[in-house]
Design an enzyme around this catalytic site. Structure first.
Site, short mmCIF file in Angstrom:
data_model
loop_
_atom_site.label_atom_id
_atom_site.label_comp_id
_atom_site.label_asym_id
_atom_site.label_seq_id
_atom_site.Cartn_x
_atom_site.Cartn_y
_atom_site.Cartn_z
CD GLN A 123 -3.01 -0.83 0.01
OE1 GLN A 123 -3.39 0.29 -0.27
NE2 GLN A 123 -3.41 -1.90 -0.66
CG ASP A 134 -8.09 4.85 -19.25
OD1 ASP A 134 -9.11 4.20 -19.56
OD2 ASP A 134 -8.12 6.04 -18.92
#
Length: 179
Positions: A123, A134
């Protein structure tokens, strides 16, 4: 093709989609955002019969399912139902690919649903998730145009998304190391 184009020119998308179908070329569509599925569903469903590969994330898939009356929130079921929607080009079956962030990517191909684990990331290394979807599609398509397997396409998509989320904005390192 990005679903966002449905907001401006359905006719243009249909022209490209029909040409792809008639020429047995692959036509891909990314759902792009939940609002596309909700507010542009008529346009979306005009194009859907021509879609050979459908991309989306879990939020887009859930909204698509809701708007299509699929009566399920299970992403694997949504994927199967999306795959079985009417299709013009019978020479190839639709492939559906739904990403789920840190959860596995679901792909329905040849009436079979598979889940592919994403690359793990600490994280603390995650900087910005904008553009991850995308990037996934770009990585996927980079291998598809080289006639790689769908599994390799997903692996490249995971790689690209994993790189993007480690940087601010949609940026890549100078020399990617995908193999």
């Amino acid at each position: 093709m990005y679903g966002f184009f449905l907001t401006v020119s359905v006719e243009s998308i249909l022209k490209v989609a029909k040409h792809a179908s008639e020429s047995n070329k692959i036509f891909c569509l990314n759902l792009s955002a939940p609002f596309i599925c909700e507010f542009f569903k008529e346009a979306l469903m005009k194009v859907m019969p021509y879609v050979d590969i459908l991309f989306g994330n879990e939020t887009e898939a859930a909204m698509f399912a809701r708007e299509q009356g699929f009566e399920t929130e299970n992403i694997e079921e949504i994927s199967k139902k999306a795959q079985s929607l009417p299709k013009e080009n019978k020479k190839r079956q639709r492939v559906v690919v739904f990403t789920q962030g840190k959860e596995g990517t679901v792909m329905t191909k040849d009436d079979k649903v598979e889940t592919f684990p994403v690359l793990e990331i600490d994280q603390s290394e995650m900087v910005d998730t904008n553009g991850a979807g995308d990037a996934f599609v770009g990585g996927f398509l980079s291998q598809l145009v080289q006639d790689k397997t769908f599994e390799q396409c997903i692996r490249a998509g995971h790689y690209a998304a994993n790189v993007i989320i480690r940087h601010a904005g949609c940026t890549f390192p100078e020399k990617p190391d995908f193999h």
